[in-house]
Write an enzyme that holds these catalytic residues in place. Sequence first.
Site, short mmCIF file in Angstrom:
data_model
loop_
_atom_site.label_atom_id
_atom_site.label_comp_id
_atom_site.label_asym_id
_atom_site.label_seq_id
_atom_site.Cartn_x
_atom_site.Cartn_y
_atom_site.Cartn_z
N GLY B 40 0.85 -1.19 0.00
CA GLY B 40 0.00 0.00 0.00
C GLY B 40 0.87 1.23 0.00
O GLY B 40 1.96 1.25 0.60
N GLY B 42 -0.56 4.55 0.34
CA GLY B 42 -1.32 5.73 0.75
C GLY B 42 -0.54 6.48 1.81
O GLY B 42 0.68 6.36 1.90
N LEU B 43 -1.24 7.26 2.62
CA LEU B 43 -0.52 8.06 3.62
C LEU B 43 0.32 7.18 4.52
O LEU B 43 1.48 7.46 4.77
CB LEU B 43 -1.51 8.88 4.45
CG LEU B 43 -2.15 10.05 3.73
CD1 LEU B 43 -3.03 10.83 4.68
CD2 LEU B 43 -1.09 10.96 3.15
N GLY B 45 1.31 3.89 4.10
CA GLY B 45 2.30 3.09 3.37
C GLY B 45 3.45 3.93 2.82
O GLY B 45 4.62 3.58 3.00
N HIS B 266 -21.42 8.56 5.94
CA HIS B 266 -21.36 10.01 5.79
C HIS B 266 -22.72 10.49 5.28
O HIS B 266 -23.21 9.96 4.29
CB HIS B 266 -20.24 10.36 4.81
CG HIS B 266 -19.83 11.78 4.89
ND1 HIS B 266 -20.56 12.78 4.34
CD2 HIS B 266 -18.75 12.37 5.46
CE1 HIS B 266 -19.95 13.94 4.58
NE2 HIS B 266 -18.86 13.71 5.25
N ARG B 330 -23.76 13.10 12.49
CA ARG B 330 -23.73 12.27 11.29
C ARG B 330 -24.65 11.06 11.36
O ARG B 330 -25.45 10.81 10.47
CB ARG B 330 -22.32 11.74 11.07
CG ARG B 330 -21.40 12.74 10.42
CD ARG B 330 -20.07 12.08 10.14
NE ARG B 330 -19.18 13.06 9.53
CZ ARG B 330 -17.96 12.80 9.10
NH1 ARG B 330 -17.46 11.58 9.24
NH2 ARG B 330 -17.22 13.72 8.55
N HIS B 401 -18.24 5.20 4.04
CA HIS B 401 -17.22 6.20 3.82
C HIS B 401 -15.88 5.79 4.44
O HIS B 401 -14.82 6.04 3.89
CB HIS B 401 -17.78 7.48 4.41
CG HIS B 401 -16.80 8.55 4.69
ND1 HIS B 401 -16.01 9.07 3.71
CD2 HIS B 401 -16.48 9.20 5.83
CE1 HIS B 401 -15.24 10.01 4.24
NE2 HIS B 401 -15.49 10.07 5.52
N ARG B 435 -14.95 7.44 13.84
CA ARG B 435 -13.80 8.32 13.64
C ARG B 435 -14.24 9.76 13.53
O ARG B 435 -15.24 10.06 12.88
CB ARG B 435 -13.07 7.91 12.37
CG ARG B 435 -11.86 8.78 12.06
CD ARG B 435 -11.18 8.36 10.77
NE ARG B 435 -12.05 8.46 9.61
CZ ARG B 435 -12.32 9.59 8.97
NH1 ARG B 435 -11.80 10.73 9.38
NH2 ARG B 435 -13.11 9.59 7.92
N LEU B 441 -6.40 11.14 8.23
CA LEU B 441 -5.12 11.55 7.68
C LEU B 441 -4.08 11.58 8.78
O LEU B 441 -2.94 11.16 8.61
CB LEU B 441 -5.26 12.94 7.03
CG LEU B 441 -6.31 13.05 5.92
CD1 LEU B 441 -6.32 14.45 5.35
CD2 LEU B 441 -6.04 12.05 4.82
#
Lengths: 252, 637, 264
Positions: B40, B42-43, B45, B266, B330, B401, B435, B441
Amino acid sequence: MDLKLRVWRQKDRNSSGKLVEYDARDIDPEMSFLEMLDVVNERLIDSGDEPIAFDHDCREGICGACSATINGIPHGPHRATTVCQLHMRHFQDGDTLTIEPFRARAFPVIRDLMVDRTAFDRIVEAGGYISVGTGSAPEANTLPIPKDQAERAMDAASCIGCGACVAACKNASAMLFVAAKSSHLNTLPQGKPEKERRVLSMVAAMDEAGFGNCTNQYECSAVCPKSISEDFIGQLNREYFVASIKQQFTTK
Amino acid sequence: MKLDAKIPSGPLESKWTRYLSEIKLVNPANKRKYEIIVVGSGLGGAAAAATLGELGYHVKCFCYQDSPRRAHSIAAQGGINAAKNYQNDGDSVYRLFYDTIKGGDFRAREANVYRLAEVSAEIIDQCTAQGVPFAREYGGHLANRSFGGAQVSRTFYARGQTGQQLLLGAYSALCRQIQAGTVTMFPRTEMLDLVVVEGHAKGIVVRDMVTGEISSHSADAVVLATGGYSNVYDLSTNARGCNVTAAFRAYKRGAAFANPCYTQIHPTCIPVSGEYQSKLTLMSESLRNDGRVWVPKEKGDSRSPQEIPEEDRDYFLERKYPSYGNLAPRDISSRSAKEVCDEGRGVGPGGLGVYLDFSDAINRLGLDTIRERYGNLFEMYERITGEDAYHTPMRIYPALHYTMGGLWVDYNLMSNLPGLHVIGEANFSDHGANRLGASALMQGLADGYFILPYTIGAYLADCKGKRPPTDHPDFRAVEKEVEERTRKLLSINGKRSTQSIHRELGKLMWEKAGMARNADGLREAVSRIPGIREEFWQNVQVPGEGGEINQELEKAGRLADFLEFGELLCRDALDRNESCGGHFREEFQTKEGEALRNDEEYSYVSAWEFQGENQEPVLHKEPIVYDEVKMATRSYK
Amino acid sequence: MGFAETVGLRNLGSLESGKMYCGVAVIVFSLSNFMEKTTARLFRSSLGKKYVMAVSGVILLLFVIGHLIGNLQIFAHPDVINAYAHFLQNLGPGLWAVRLILLATVVAHIWSAVELTIENRRARPDSYEVKDTIQASYASRTMRISGFIVLAFILFHLAHFTLQVVNPEYQDLYTELADGTVVHDVHTMMVAGFQNVWISLFYIVAIGLLSVHLRHGIASMLQSLGWRNRKIAGPLEKVSIGLSILYFAGNAAIPLAIMAGFVS
């Protein structure tokens, strides 16, 4: 709506391809372009044929994976929109759509509409970063950056790396991409120490990858899904010139 | 199975700093000898691969996308939290920690969350130094915005593209290491299985998505940064390629899967417009500040929204929650929207949508103000729906989401399988049952930059030179299994496309295990999923061959895992007889429709252990013990 | 054509100018040698070639403007342009320097165009089945063809008025200025030349193409050197269109006036 599609089919990198015609019937105008292709593909699968391969992922216009040229325009006729966010309502019933991959020597077609864009990664690897190791960063607010400078950097940084600029350029030039990448960092004070090294090595990597040259027509900017300005190309031209001259008079 | 969270002793505030100085280090000269696989980019990985490369390890990083820069972290819009207290509004590490624990409905692990809050400030420093163009004030200092679930302004952002900018920062750090030769990147390469040798995760089996070649990679440790599993619902805001395969394969090789039922919905997404829909698009929740949510009072009212007079409209959020109205949290707003649609009062194609009407706000504030505030969102809405929301109300509907559940990890971010580390959305550790906005992030980068690179040393220091060669029989065996599975998928040659079966699974999951669940529905799902699985293995059509680019084969492989994983998710939801965070059980709610948590019986992490094909998994419980905070009812009043 | 006349190679044969030629050549050679060494990398890069293209473009633009201004003296008394031509022809080493610089500039302009074109062709080996553009201007899309035709015209133009091989009788045109100096009668030569309808037509077409070339070239050279941005793009566009039109009008006025009999 009913459409006639002429889609580029190519088995792999080494095969030659050709346009194949498909009828896309009963297309809902609310569909996105890629959803239309999904539907065509499901029908192809149902009839035992191989579906059209195309790159896509986020489908919300930010990952930059999707790439197709529709009637000669990368990402299709709607400005500032990736093909995943292009909706069928922008076409007319009965239209013929020619769908081709992005074409450039540096972006070899690997199957149907999929191309290999790793040349972009090579360019970033050559210098599209600020050399700061994890942990060595100073407190973020010690370096104030004027708002307009940060905004300008952000304008450049919003590039999604889709390659439409290359696809649209008659010379398959990657200047808008390289300019966006280098200008993002060069505009910020953090990026200044490596500014010259950066432009020299990124342009060298760009040349090596076999992209063409900019002829200042700005088609790239016109098709860019993020509307990145050709001003950054001007900035790169200027910075590269200064860097090359300086390089001659600096002993290593 | 023993679940030892390995939380360091000592007071909460000093656990991490003390632990840091006690962690075993790997001699710099020896680091070169270690190979680490990161799956991975992404942020989590990308940050981990880059940082481990900087430290001197040999890193192999894999991603299914054509470039590491395209991982789905890129789509995050809102921002990233950090306890900088730049706004002087009383923020602190403790406050961020507490907000996160509370936001997670008291189902997250205290020590992990505290550490997350502690390193949050460093993330901002690091990203700024990398050239992430965060929004700034005129004075040149970093700007903040406020976000849900917090009373302080601690969210850093880069327009509506924060995820993109942070990912590009991590990607640039990764590229620097690729150039330096410490990281080898494998794009368009999908992990299809985990290899466990003598009880330790020592490698992976991958498929080259261009040539179709299946090969093994061995390493001293494996890091999974493979994101969440929202796509088990078929339609979600995740990228089409997001999948559970890596995590689920690890689960089947012995790693515990924790809290799969914690999924986040969401409320303000663009609704489905037809069967063909492939993706749901999220719009910022800020729209609810000025928009009023309503549906027609009567079932099946087919008039256009403008023709429906005031007295025939039901502003259901304002009616049910007079104090919070359209700004109800939410989960509440999402469930209310579902209720009115279930009653048959939904609007738009398929009746799955509610109006978000700006006409009052436009009359009150003027068109220009609304345009200034939400112009880009209205534009995005128009691009997708073709409707002008200045003149006709938007239609919105909730969508899947984010998934809080994931592979179980200890304080070192290592799973119960030694050597297997899991970071970012793929693990379960930091968000509990829900979350907070702008925290995904933060967690991805915290894990990747500042936690894993240290904690992985704890494992590596003890396993010198144990990396087996890829021709080890265990690698061969797994490779063979993967090849066999691929061959099988290609040979079924049935009548249905992968997508049509995925749609069927997604629909069932959404109806029975979506934003509101009940025991009967979940039992039904658990009993029906094996049938869909059966249908898949009997009747799927995967055209093409294995030795070439074959997107249908990729999809089918992923769906095969979703078809098993969905059942696990439902089992977990069925086990949890309480409502907490993203998990809402209709049986457990107050009279006002609020979630009813059961701390007495359910304050534990559910960690599921695989028992073999078609066997019921075994539930292990890691008790949630709070030394510092007191469990309280999450109240929005 | 006053200036072109002077830049011509008619008196190439004389010993004196031969020496000058050698001197200038040495200077040019050592200059280019220096450039080669110091900026080799620059000129091998794609951007470097663009700079060559742009800088040579700037020089050629200045030249054609100067050239036009010189030519417009045809509308004054014949002695004016004849005296001007005489002055230019007697610049000595300066004349040769200018000639060589111009030649080098043209070579550089063409060299970079050829190099870039080859690279650009190579960059897209497989072209699109369907082509379309959104905003590329007509001028920008025809730079290559307009450049080619203009080059052909320049060669003819040099043969016609400078080397005077098309009409050798031009070499025998002399006239006396008011101060008694005998000079080459450029005025008469131009009038004679442009009385030929075909030549005038070719000339006007070529000037038209050159104007179109400039229409993209002016803004483009600034972009290549990094001096253009969107803020000045609008005005710059107007300037380049205006300049191109003026350039065309000024040049076209000469043969038209001659053919119409206003200048004789």
